[in-house]
Write an enzyme that holds these catalytic residues in place. Structure first.
Site, PDB file in Angstrom:
ATOM      1  CG  ASP A  32      -2.226   0.854   1.209  1.00  0.00           C
ATOM      2  OD1 ASP A  32      -1.964   1.585   0.177  1.00  0.00           O
ATOM      3  OD2 ASP A  32      -2.783   0.950   2.076  1.00  0.00           O
ATOM      4  CG  ASP A  33      -0.351   4.796  -0.151  1.00  0.00           C
ATOM      5  OD1 ASP A  33      -1.039   4.506  -0.812  1.00  0.00           O
ATOM      6  OD2 ASP A  33      -0.656   5.743   0.888  1.00  0.00           O
ATOM      7  CB  CYS A  70      -6.507   2.536  -1.722  1.00  0.00           C
ATOM      8  SG  CYS A  70      -5.249   3.116  -0.803  1.00  0.00           S
ATOM      9  NE  ARG A  74      -5.585  -1.250  -2.273  1.00  0.00           N
ATOM     10  CZ  ARG A  74      -4.728  -1.986  -1.633  1.00  0.00           C
ATOM     11  NH1 ARG A  74      -5.204  -3.144  -0.924  1.00  0.00           N
ATOM     12  NH2 ARG A  74      -3.649  -1.551  -0.982  1.00  0.00           N
ATOM     13  CE  LYS A 124      -6.058   0.075   1.693  1.00  0.00           C
ATOM     14  NZ  LYS A 124      -5.405   1.120   1.492  1.00  0.00           N
ATOM     15  CG  HIS A 126      -9.714   0.156   0.510  1.00  0.00           C
ATOM     16  ND1 HIS A 126      -8.708   1.044   0.475  1.00  0.00           N
ATOM     17  CD2 HIS A 126     -10.719   0.633   0.898  1.00  0.00           C
ATOM     18  CE1 HIS A 126      -9.283   2.475   0.698  1.00  0.00           C
ATOM     19  NE2 HIS A 126     -10.549   2.184   1.370  1.00  0.00           N
ATOM     20  CB  SER A 149      -6.690   3.162   4.379  1.00  0.00           C
ATOM     21  OG  SER A 149      -6.845   2.959   3.149  1.00  0.00           O
ATOM     22  CG  HIS A 253      -2.156   4.002   3.663  1.00  0.00           C
ATOM     23  ND1 HIS A 253      -2.459   4.841   4.696  1.00  0.00           N
ATOM     24  CD2 HIS A 253      -2.722   4.144   2.631  1.00  0.00           C
ATOM     25  CE1 HIS A 253      -3.631   5.459   4.215  1.00  0.00           C
ATOM     26  NE2 HIS A 253      -3.509   5.313   2.990  1.00  0.00           N
ATOM     27  CG  ASP A 305      -2.442   0.912  -3.207  1.00  0.00           C
ATOM     28  OD1 ASP A 305      -1.300   1.207  -3.024  1.00  0.00           O
ATOM     29  OD2 ASP A 305      -3.451   1.041  -2.694  1.00  0.00           O
ATOM     30  CG  ASN A 306      -1.616   4.224  -4.339  1.00  0.00           C
ATOM     31  OD1 ASN A 306      -2.689   3.813  -3.745  1.00  0.00           O
ATOM     32  ND2 ASN A 306      -0.687   4.894  -3.625  1.00  0.00           N
ATOM     33  CE  LYS A 323      -3.400   7.439  -1.465  1.00  0.00           C
ATOM     34  NZ  LYS A 323      -3.273   6.667  -0.285  1.00  0.00           N
TER      35      LYS A 323
END
Ligand code: CA
Ligand code: CA
Length: 483
Positions: A32-33, A70, A74, A124, A126, A149, A253, A305-306, A323
Protein backbone atom coordinates in the site's frame (compact mmCIF):
# COMPACT_ATOMS: atom_id res chain seq x y z
CA UNK A 1 -12.93 -52.42 0.75
CA UNK A 2 -10.82 -53.70 -2.11
CA UNK A 3 -11.87 -50.72 -4.18
CA UNK A 4 -10.30 -48.28 -1.78
CA UNK A 5 -6.63 -48.61 -2.83
CA UNK A 6 -7.63 -48.31 -6.48
CA UNK A 7 -9.62 -45.18 -5.70
CA UNK A 8 -6.69 -43.74 -3.82
CA UNK A 9 -4.38 -44.44 -6.73
CA UNK A 10 -6.86 -42.84 -9.14
CA UNK A 11 -7.15 -39.81 -6.89
CA UNK A 12 -3.37 -39.58 -6.64
CA UNK A 13 -3.08 -39.80 -10.44
CA UNK A 14 -5.71 -37.15 -10.95
CA UNK A 15 -3.92 -34.94 -8.46
CA UNK A 16 -0.50 -35.51 -10.01
CA UNK A 17 -2.00 -34.69 -13.40
CA UNK A 18 -3.41 -31.40 -12.21
CA UNK A 19 0.07 -30.32 -11.10
CA UNK A 20 1.85 -31.68 -14.15
CA UNK A 21 -0.53 -30.06 -16.60
CA UNK A 22 0.63 -26.73 -15.31
CA UNK A 23 -1.34 -25.24 -12.46
CA UNK A 24 1.40 -23.20 -10.85
CA UNK A 25 0.75 -21.50 -7.55
CA UNK A 26 0.23 -17.76 -7.82
CA UNK A 27 1.11 -15.23 -5.12
CA UNK A 28 0.16 -11.59 -5.69
CA UNK A 29 1.78 -9.23 -3.18
CA UNK A 30 0.38 -5.71 -3.21
CA UNK A 31 2.02 -3.06 -1.01
CA UNK A 32 0.00 0.00 0.00
CA UNK A 33 1.36 3.40 -1.08
CA UNK A 34 4.88 2.11 -1.83
CA UNK A 35 6.86 4.65 -3.88
CA UNK A 36 8.48 3.71 -7.20
CA UNK A 37 11.98 4.21 -5.76
CA UNK A 38 11.30 3.13 -2.19
CA UNK A 39 12.99 -0.25 -2.84
CA UNK A 40 16.59 -0.80 -3.90
CA UNK A 41 15.98 -2.69 -7.20
CA UNK A 42 14.18 0.47 -8.40
CA UNK A 43 16.91 2.81 -7.19
CA UNK A 44 15.94 3.16 -3.53
CA UNK A 45 18.74 4.07 -1.13
CA UNK A 46 17.46 2.00 1.79
CA UNK A 47 18.66 -1.61 1.34
CA UNK A 48 15.96 -4.17 0.48
CA UNK A 49 18.13 -7.26 -0.15
CA UNK A 50 15.27 -9.74 -0.53
CA UNK A 51 13.69 -7.63 -3.25
CA UNK A 52 17.12 -7.20 -4.87
CA UNK A 53 17.40 -10.98 -5.02
CA UNK A 54 13.80 -11.31 -6.29
CA UNK A 55 14.63 -8.88 -9.14
CA UNK A 56 17.94 -10.67 -9.78
CA UNK A 57 16.01 -13.94 -10.18
CA UNK A 58 13.05 -12.38 -12.00
CA UNK A 59 11.81 -9.55 -14.21
CA UNK A 60 11.35 -5.87 -13.37
CA UNK A 61 8.31 -4.23 -14.99
CA UNK A 62 9.28 -0.58 -15.20
CA UNK A 63 6.17 0.83 -16.97
CA UNK A 64 3.54 -0.90 -14.87
CA UNK A 65 0.42 1.13 -14.09
CA UNK A 66 -1.92 1.04 -11.12
CA UNK A 67 -4.45 3.81 -10.38
CA UNK A 68 -3.95 7.05 -8.41
CA UNK A 69 -5.53 5.72 -5.16
CA UNK A 70 -6.36 2.50 -3.29
CA UNK A 71 -9.91 1.28 -4.02
CA UNK A 72 -9.90 1.95 -7.78
CA UNK A 73 -6.50 0.28 -8.07
CA UNK A 74 -7.66 -2.85 -6.28
CA UNK A 75 -10.87 -2.97 -8.34
CA UNK A 76 -8.78 -2.96 -11.53
CA UNK A 77 -6.44 -5.60 -10.14
CA UNK A 78 -9.20 -7.98 -9.08
CA UNK A 79 -11.36 -7.67 -12.23
CA UNK A 80 -9.02 -6.93 -15.14
CA UNK A 81 -10.93 -3.74 -15.95
CA UNK A 82 -10.42 0.00 -15.77
CA UNK A 83 -11.51 1.09 -12.27
CA UNK A 84 -14.25 3.36 -13.58
CA UNK A 85 -15.85 0.43 -15.38
CA UNK A 86 -16.28 -1.69 -12.24
CA UNK A 87 -16.07 0.66 -9.23
CA UNK A 88 -17.44 4.03 -10.33
CA UNK A 89 -16.66 6.21 -7.29
CA UNK A 90 -14.79 9.53 -7.21
CA UNK A 91 -12.22 8.57 -4.57
CA UNK A 92 -11.95 5.60 -2.18
CA UNK A 93 -14.27 3.60 0.06
CA UNK A 94 -14.55 4.34 3.79
CA UNK A 95 -15.82 2.22 6.72
CA UNK A 96 -19.45 1.11 6.57
CA UNK A 97 -19.84 2.16 2.94
CA UNK A 98 -23.19 1.27 1.37
CA UNK A 99 -21.36 0.55 -1.89
CA UNK A 100 -18.57 -1.77 -2.97
CA UNK A 101 -17.32 -3.88 -5.84
CA UNK A 102 -20.42 -5.49 -7.30
CA UNK A 103 -20.68 -9.21 -6.39
CA UNK A 104 -21.55 -9.75 -10.08
CA UNK A 105 -18.04 -8.73 -11.06
CA UNK A 106 -15.71 -11.69 -11.59
CA UNK A 107 -12.49 -11.58 -9.59
CA UNK A 108 -9.18 -13.36 -10.14
CA UNK A 109 -10.15 -15.75 -7.33
CA UNK A 110 -13.40 -16.58 -9.12
CA UNK A 111 -11.47 -17.27 -12.33
CA UNK A 112 -8.96 -19.56 -10.61
CA UNK A 113 -11.29 -21.48 -8.31
CA UNK A 114 -12.91 -23.58 -11.07
CA UNK A 115 -9.37 -24.61 -12.10
CA UNK A 116 -8.91 -26.30 -8.74
CA UNK A 117 -7.18 -23.48 -6.90
CA UNK A 118 -7.37 -22.90 -3.17
CA UNK A 119 -7.72 -19.14 -2.69
CA UNK A 120 -6.86 -16.83 0.21
CA UNK A 121 -6.76 -13.11 0.83
CA UNK A 122 -4.52 -11.91 3.66
CA UNK A 123 -4.40 -8.14 4.24
CA UNK A 124 -6.13 -4.97 3.05
CA UNK A 125 -9.12 -5.52 0.73
CA UNK A 126 -10.65 -2.04 0.29
CA UNK A 127 -13.44 -3.03 -2.08
CA UNK A 128 -16.22 -2.82 0.51
CA UNK A 129 -16.38 -3.87 4.19
CA UNK A 130 -19.93 -5.26 4.30
CA UNK A 131 -20.27 -9.08 4.25
CA UNK A 132 -21.64 -8.89 0.67
CA UNK A 133 -18.41 -7.23 -0.51
CA UNK A 134 -15.70 -9.05 1.43
CA UNK A 135 -13.16 -11.39 -0.25
CA UNK A 136 -15.10 -14.43 0.98
CA UNK A 137 -18.04 -13.22 -1.16
CA UNK A 138 -15.74 -12.79 -4.18
CA UNK A 139 -14.14 -16.20 -4.64
CA UNK A 140 -11.70 -16.34 -1.74
CA UNK A 141 -11.93 -19.37 0.56
CA UNK A 142 -10.62 -17.33 3.49
CA UNK A 143 -9.91 -13.77 4.57
CA UNK A 144 -7.69 -12.37 7.31
CA UNK A 145 -7.03 -8.64 7.49
CA UNK A 146 -8.18 -5.05 7.90
CA UNK A 147 -10.77 -4.46 5.16
CA UNK A 148 -9.56 -0.90 4.38
CA UNK A 149 -6.73 1.57 5.13
CA UNK A 150 -4.95 1.62 8.48
CA UNK A 151 -5.72 5.34 8.99
CA UNK A 152 -9.51 4.78 8.91
CA UNK A 153 -9.97 4.34 12.66
CA UNK A 154 -10.29 6.57 15.73
CA UNK A 155 -7.45 8.98 16.49
CA UNK A 156 -7.43 7.77 20.13
CA UNK A 157 -6.43 4.31 18.82
CA UNK A 158 -3.44 5.82 17.01
CA UNK A 159 -4.92 5.58 13.53
CA UNK A 160 -4.26 9.19 12.59
CA UNK A 161 -0.66 9.61 13.78
CA UNK A 162 2.73 7.94 13.54
CA UNK A 163 3.91 6.09 16.67
CA UNK A 164 6.69 8.63 17.31
CA UNK A 165 4.19 11.52 17.36
CA UNK A 166 1.56 12.45 19.96
CA UNK A 167 -2.03 11.57 19.13
CA UNK A 168 -3.53 14.72 17.62
CA UNK A 169 -6.29 16.41 19.63
CA UNK A 170 -9.84 15.85 18.46
CA UNK A 171 -11.39 18.84 16.76
CA UNK A 172 -13.81 20.82 18.93
CA UNK A 173 -16.72 20.10 16.62
CA UNK A 174 -16.44 16.37 17.19
CA UNK A 175 -20.21 16.15 17.54
CA UNK A 176 -20.75 18.12 14.35
CA UNK A 177 -23.19 16.63 11.88
CA UNK A 178 -21.91 14.06 9.41
CA UNK A 179 -21.95 16.58 6.59
CA UNK A 180 -19.10 18.55 8.21
CA UNK A 181 -16.97 15.43 8.31
CA UNK A 182 -17.67 15.04 4.63
CA UNK A 183 -16.40 18.50 3.77
CA UNK A 184 -13.27 17.02 2.19
CA UNK A 185 -15.18 14.42 0.22
CA UNK A 186 -15.00 14.45 -3.53
CA UNK A 187 -18.00 16.32 -4.85
CA UNK A 188 -19.12 13.25 -6.78
CA UNK A 189 -19.36 10.99 -3.74
CA UNK A 190 -22.07 11.33 -1.14
CA UNK A 191 -22.39 9.62 2.22
CA UNK A 192 -22.77 6.23 0.56
CA UNK A 193 -18.96 5.73 0.31
CA UNK A 194 -18.82 5.53 4.10
CA UNK A 195 -17.74 7.23 7.31
CA UNK A 196 -14.93 9.76 7.34
CA UNK A 197 -12.67 11.40 9.91
CA UNK A 198 -13.86 11.30 13.50
CA UNK A 199 -16.95 9.31 12.59
CA UNK A 200 -14.88 6.25 11.81
CA UNK A 201 -15.41 3.12 13.93
CA UNK A 202 -12.54 1.05 15.45
CA UNK A 203 -10.22 -0.61 12.93
CA UNK A 204 -11.25 -4.26 12.63
CA UNK A 205 -8.99 -7.24 12.02
CA UNK A 206 -11.28 -9.75 10.35
CA UNK A 207 -10.42 -13.45 10.67
CA UNK A 208 -13.08 -15.50 8.89
CA UNK A 209 -16.23 -15.71 10.98
CA UNK A 210 -14.51 -15.05 14.36
CA UNK A 211 -15.49 -11.86 16.18
CA UNK A 212 -13.27 -9.10 14.69
CA UNK A 213 -10.34 -7.84 16.78
CA UNK A 214 -9.95 -4.14 17.53
CA UNK A 215 -6.70 -2.82 16.05
CA UNK A 216 -5.03 -0.15 18.18
CA UNK A 217 -1.44 1.07 17.99
CA UNK A 218 0.08 -2.11 19.49
CA UNK A 219 -1.78 -4.26 16.95
CA UNK A 220 -0.75 -1.98 14.05
CA UNK A 221 2.92 -2.72 14.90
CA UNK A 222 2.22 -6.47 14.63
CA UNK A 223 0.18 -6.36 11.42
CA UNK A 224 2.93 -6.97 8.85
CA UNK A 225 4.45 -9.81 10.90
CA UNK A 226 1.05 -11.47 11.37
CA UNK A 227 0.14 -11.24 7.68
CA UNK A 228 3.54 -12.71 6.81
CA UNK A 229 3.21 -15.60 9.27
CA UNK A 230 -0.29 -16.36 8.00
CA UNK A 231 0.97 -16.30 4.42
CA UNK A 232 3.86 -18.68 5.19
CA UNK A 233 1.51 -21.05 7.07
CA UNK A 234 -0.90 -20.95 4.16
CA UNK A 235 1.88 -21.87 1.73
CA UNK A 236 2.93 -24.80 3.96
CA UNK A 237 -0.63 -26.03 4.37
CA UNK A 238 -1.32 -25.88 0.62
CA UNK A 239 2.01 -27.13 -0.73
CA UNK A 240 0.38 -30.18 -2.33
CA UNK A 241 -2.30 -28.39 -4.35
CA UNK A 242 -2.42 -25.28 -6.51
CA UNK A 243 -3.19 -22.10 -4.60
CA UNK A 244 -3.76 -18.41 -5.24
CA UNK A 245 -2.60 -16.23 -2.38
CA UNK A 246 -3.43 -12.53 -2.55
CA UNK A 247 -1.34 -10.67 0.02
CA UNK A 248 -2.17 -6.96 0.11
CA UNK A 249 -0.15 -5.57 3.04
CA UNK A 250 -1.51 -2.56 4.93
CA UNK A 251 2.15 -1.42 4.96
CA UNK A 252 3.43 1.16 4.02
CA UNK A 253 0.35 3.43 4.17
CA UNK A 254 0.33 6.25 6.74
CA UNK A 255 0.38 5.95 9.77
CA UNK A 256 3.68 4.11 9.68
CA UNK A 257 3.75 1.21 12.11
CA UNK A 258 6.74 -1.07 11.56
CA UNK A 259 7.32 -3.87 14.01
CA UNK A 260 9.25 -2.54 17.04
CA UNK A 261 12.47 -4.32 15.92
CA UNK A 262 12.38 -2.37 12.66
CA UNK A 263 11.84 1.07 14.18
CA UNK A 264 14.90 3.20 13.45
CA UNK A 265 16.48 0.51 11.28
CA UNK A 266 16.65 2.58 8.08
CA UNK A 267 18.06 5.63 9.82
CA UNK A 268 15.76 7.65 7.54
CA UNK A 269 12.11 7.51 8.62
CA UNK A 270 9.42 5.19 9.95
CA UNK A 271 8.14 4.91 6.37
CA UNK A 272 11.52 3.54 5.23
CA UNK A 273 11.75 1.33 8.33
CA UNK A 274 8.44 -0.16 7.24
CA UNK A 275 9.74 -0.63 3.70
CA UNK A 276 12.54 -2.68 5.27
CA UNK A 277 9.99 -4.80 7.13
CA UNK A 278 8.13 -5.38 3.86
CA UNK A 279 11.43 -6.61 2.41
CA UNK A 280 11.77 -8.97 5.40
CA UNK A 281 8.25 -10.24 4.65
CA UNK A 282 9.12 -10.97 1.01
CA UNK A 283 12.22 -12.83 2.18
CA UNK A 284 10.13 -15.05 4.46
CA UNK A 285 7.71 -15.89 1.66
CA UNK A 286 10.31 -16.61 -1.02
CA UNK A 287 12.40 -18.61 1.49
CA UNK A 288 9.36 -20.74 2.33
CA UNK A 289 8.83 -21.46 -1.38
CA UNK A 290 12.50 -22.38 -1.81
CA UNK A 291 12.49 -24.61 1.25
CA UNK A 292 9.36 -26.46 0.09
CA UNK A 293 10.80 -26.71 -3.44
CA UNK A 294 7.81 -24.81 -4.76
CA UNK A 295 9.89 -22.02 -6.29
CA UNK A 296 9.88 -23.54 -9.78
CA UNK A 297 6.10 -23.93 -9.67
CA UNK A 298 5.07 -20.61 -8.17
CA UNK A 299 4.62 -17.28 -9.91
CA UNK A 300 5.10 -14.40 -7.47
CA UNK A 301 4.21 -10.81 -8.33
CA UNK A 302 5.35 -7.93 -6.13
CA UNK A 303 3.78 -4.51 -6.71
CA UNK A 304 2.20 -1.41 -5.14
CA UNK A 305 -1.38 -0.15 -5.35
CA UNK A 306 -0.51 3.43 -6.34
CA UNK A 307 2.42 5.81 -6.44
CA UNK A 308 4.05 6.92 -3.21
CA UNK A 309 2.62 9.91 -1.30
CA UNK A 310 5.41 12.50 -1.29
CA UNK A 311 4.06 14.22 1.82
CA UNK A 312 4.56 10.94 3.72
CA UNK A 313 8.19 10.61 2.67
CA UNK A 314 7.76 8.17 -0.22
CA UNK A 315 10.27 8.33 -3.09
CA UNK A 316 9.10 8.10 -6.71
CA UNK A 317 12.40 9.13 -8.35
CA UNK A 318 12.78 9.73 -11.30
CA UNK A 319 9.02 10.06 -11.79
CA UNK A 320 7.11 13.32 -11.27
CA UNK A 321 4.25 13.65 -8.80
CA UNK A 322 2.81 11.18 -6.33
CA UNK A 323 -0.23 9.35 -5.03
CA UNK A 324 -3.54 10.83 -6.14
CA UNK A 325 -2.28 12.23 -9.43
CA UNK A 326 -2.08 11.02 -13.02
CA UNK A 327 1.54 12.09 -13.32
CA UNK A 328 3.76 9.02 -13.65
CA UNK A 329 4.64 9.22 -9.95
CA UNK A 330 0.99 8.74 -9.05
CA UNK A 331 0.27 5.67 -11.14
CA UNK A 332 3.47 3.92 -12.25
CA UNK A 333 4.47 1.38 -9.60
CA UNK A 334 7.58 -0.72 -8.90
CA UNK A 335 6.75 -4.26 -9.97
CA UNK A 336 8.69 -7.54 -10.03
CA UNK A 337 7.61 -10.90 -11.51
CA UNK A 338 9.41 -14.01 -10.18
CA UNK A 339 9.17 -17.60 -11.31
CA UNK A 340 12.57 -19.32 -11.31
CA UNK A 341 13.15 -21.42 -14.42
CA UNK A 342 10.26 -19.77 -16.26
CA UNK A 343 10.91 -16.02 -16.09
CA UNK A 344 14.42 -14.99 -17.12
CA UNK A 345 16.50 -13.73 -14.22
CA UNK A 346 17.79 -10.13 -14.07
CA UNK A 347 15.45 -9.16 -16.92
CA UNK A 348 13.57 -5.89 -17.38
CA UNK A 349 10.65 -4.83 -19.54
CA UNK A 350 9.59 -1.27 -20.24
CA UNK A 351 6.46 -2.40 -22.11
CA UNK A 352 3.20 -0.78 -20.89
CA UNK A 353 1.61 -3.17 -18.39
CA UNK A 354 -1.00 -2.69 -15.67
CA UNK A 355 -2.84 -4.22 -12.74
CA UNK A 356 -5.70 -4.94 -15.17
CA UNK A 357 -3.43 -7.50 -16.82
CA UNK A 358 -3.11 -9.89 -13.89
CA UNK A 359 -6.51 -11.50 -14.36
CA UNK A 360 -5.96 -12.44 -18.03
CA UNK A 361 -2.34 -13.38 -17.28
CA UNK A 362 -3.18 -15.67 -14.39
CA UNK A 363 -6.06 -17.17 -16.36
CA UNK A 364 -3.66 -18.00 -19.20
CA UNK A 365 -1.10 -19.53 -16.86
CA UNK A 366 -3.67 -21.56 -14.92
CA UNK A 367 -5.77 -22.57 -17.91
CA UNK A 368 -8.69 -20.51 -16.60
CA UNK A 369 -11.30 -18.59 -18.53
CA UNK A 370 -11.34 -14.83 -18.94
CA UNK A 371 -15.00 -13.71 -18.70
CA UNK A 372 -16.41 -13.43 -22.22
CA UNK A 373 -19.82 -11.97 -21.34
CA UNK A 374 -18.44 -8.51 -20.51
CA UNK A 375 -15.67 -6.16 -21.50
CA UNK A 376 -12.26 -6.87 -19.95
CA UNK A 377 -9.53 -4.24 -20.45
CA UNK A 378 -6.49 -6.26 -19.35
CA UNK A 379 -4.16 -8.18 -21.65
CA UNK A 380 -2.35 -11.49 -21.18
CA UNK A 381 1.23 -10.80 -20.12
CA UNK A 382 2.27 -14.44 -19.94
CA UNK A 383 4.16 -14.44 -23.30
CA UNK A 384 6.04 -11.32 -22.17
CA UNK A 385 6.91 -12.83 -18.79
CA UNK A 386 7.83 -16.23 -20.20
CA UNK A 387 10.00 -14.86 -22.99
CA UNK A 388 7.75 -15.55 -25.98
CA UNK A 389 7.84 -12.00 -27.29
CA UNK A 390 6.51 -12.91 -30.72
CA UNK A 391 3.30 -14.22 -29.17
CA UNK A 392 2.83 -11.10 -27.06
CA UNK A 393 0.06 -8.71 -28.10
CA UNK A 394 1.08 -5.37 -26.62
CA UNK A 395 -1.38 -2.70 -25.50
CA UNK A 396 -1.43 0.26 -27.87
CA UNK A 397 -3.12 2.82 -25.64
CA UNK A 398 -3.36 3.35 -21.91
CA UNK A 399 -5.92 5.70 -20.35
CA UNK A 400 -5.15 7.55 -17.10
CA UNK A 401 -8.36 8.08 -15.12
CA UNK A 402 -8.55 9.95 -11.81
CA UNK A 403 -11.97 9.25 -10.35
CA UNK A 404 -14.42 9.72 -13.21
CA UNK A 405 -12.18 11.95 -15.29
CA UNK A 406 -9.90 10.89 -18.12
CA UNK A 407 -6.87 13.08 -17.44
CA UNK A 408 -4.17 11.66 -19.70
CA UNK A 409 -3.56 9.16 -22.47
CA UNK A 410 -0.45 7.23 -23.51
CA UNK A 411 0.50 5.45 -26.72
CA UNK A 412 4.03 4.10 -27.21
CA UNK A 413 6.32 6.52 -25.41
CA UNK A 414 3.94 9.45 -25.85
CA UNK A 415 1.78 10.80 -23.05
CA UNK A 416 -0.64 13.70 -23.32
CA UNK A 417 -2.17 15.44 -20.30
CA UNK A 418 -5.57 16.45 -21.66
CA UNK A 419 -6.33 19.56 -19.59
CA UNK A 420 -2.91 21.19 -19.81
CA UNK A 421 -2.07 19.75 -23.26
CA UNK A 422 1.40 18.84 -21.97
CA UNK A 423 3.07 16.19 -24.13
CA UNK A 424 5.95 14.02 -22.93
CA UNK A 425 8.19 11.34 -24.41
CA UNK A 426 8.30 8.93 -21.48
CA UNK A 427 11.14 6.84 -22.94
CA UNK A 428 13.59 9.71 -22.79
CA UNK A 429 11.77 11.77 -20.17
CA UNK A 430 9.99 9.60 -17.56
CA UNK A 431 10.10 12.58 -15.18
CA UNK A 432 7.72 14.56 -17.45
CA UNK A 433 9.97 17.63 -17.44
CA UNK A 434 10.25 18.55 -21.12
CA UNK A 435 6.87 19.50 -22.60
CA UNK A 436 7.01 18.82 -26.35
CA UNK A 437 3.50 19.98 -27.25
CA UNK A 438 4.66 22.95 -29.35
CA UNK A 439 7.33 21.02 -31.24
CA UNK A 440 5.09 17.96 -31.74
CA UNK A 441 1.67 19.47 -32.44
CA UNK A 442 0.68 16.47 -34.60
CA UNK A 443 1.25 14.11 -31.68
CA UNK A 444 -0.98 16.25 -29.50
CA UNK A 445 -3.76 15.97 -32.09
CA UNK A 446 -3.23 12.22 -32.42
CA UNK A 447 -3.38 11.57 -28.69
CA UNK A 448 -6.33 13.91 -28.16
CA UNK A 449 -8.19 11.85 -30.78
CA UNK A 450 -7.29 8.64 -28.92
CA UNK A 451 -8.80 10.13 -25.76
CA UNK A 452 -12.01 10.85 -27.67
CA UNK A 453 -12.37 7.12 -28.42
CA UNK A 454 -13.28 6.68 -24.74
CA UNK A 455 -16.24 9.05 -25.06
CA UNK A 456 -18.73 6.28 -25.90
CA UNK A 457 -17.21 3.78 -23.51
CA UNK A 458 -16.07 5.02 -20.08
CA UNK A 459 -16.65 8.68 -20.88
CA UNK A 460 -14.30 11.62 -20.43
CA UNK A 461 -15.76 12.91 -17.13
CA UNK A 462 -18.73 12.37 -14.82
CA UNK A 463 -20.00 9.10 -13.39
CA UNK A 464 -22.41 8.22 -16.21
CA UNK A 465 -21.07 6.53 -19.33
CA UNK A 466 -22.17 3.57 -21.49
CA UNK A 467 -19.33 1.28 -20.39
CA UNK A 468 -19.70 1.90 -16.64
CA UNK A 469 -21.18 -1.07 -14.80
CA UNK A 470 -23.25 -0.75 -11.61
CA UNK A 471 -21.75 -0.56 -8.13
CA UNK A 472 -22.71 -3.14 -5.56
CA UNK A 473 -25.09 -1.67 -2.99
CA UNK A 474 -26.50 -2.66 0.41
CA UNK A 475 -29.39 -0.98 2.21
CA UNK A 476 -28.22 -0.64 5.82
CA UNK A 477 -24.42 -0.76 6.08
CA UNK A 478 -23.00 -1.26 9.57
CA UNK A 479 -19.48 -0.75 10.97
CA UNK A 480 -17.61 -4.06 11.37
CA UNK A 481 -16.99 -3.08 15.03
CA UNK A 482 -19.62 -0.80 16.57
CA UNK A 483 -18.09 2.51 17.77
CA1 CA B 1 -2.80 2.96 -1.57
CA1 CA C 1 -18.21 -12.13 -8.08
Amino acid sequence: MRFLPALLILAALAFADSKASGNPNIILINIDDLGYADISPFGGKVPTPNLDRMAQEGMKLTSHYAAPVCSPSRAAMMTGCYPKRVLPIGGVLFPAAAVGLNPNEITIAEVLKPEGYATACIGKWHLGDQPEFLPTAQGFDSYFGIPYSNDMGPRSDGSKSNPDKPIPAAPENKKAPKKAANANAKAEDGDEVGLRGDHQPPLPMIDGTKPPERVKAAEQHEMTRRYTERAVSYIREHQDKPFFLYLPHNAVHFPHYPQKEFMGKSGVSLQKDWVMEVDWSIGKILDALRELKLDSETLVIFTSDNGGPLQQGADNTPLRGGKGSTMEGGMRVCTIAWWPGKIAGASTTNVITSHMDWLPTFAAIAGGKVPSDRKIDGIDLSPLLLGDRLAFQARETFFYYRGFTLEAVRTGPWKLHLASKELYDLDSDPGEADNLSTAMADKVTELAALAETMKDDLGLKGAEAPGVRPLGRVKSPKPVIAP
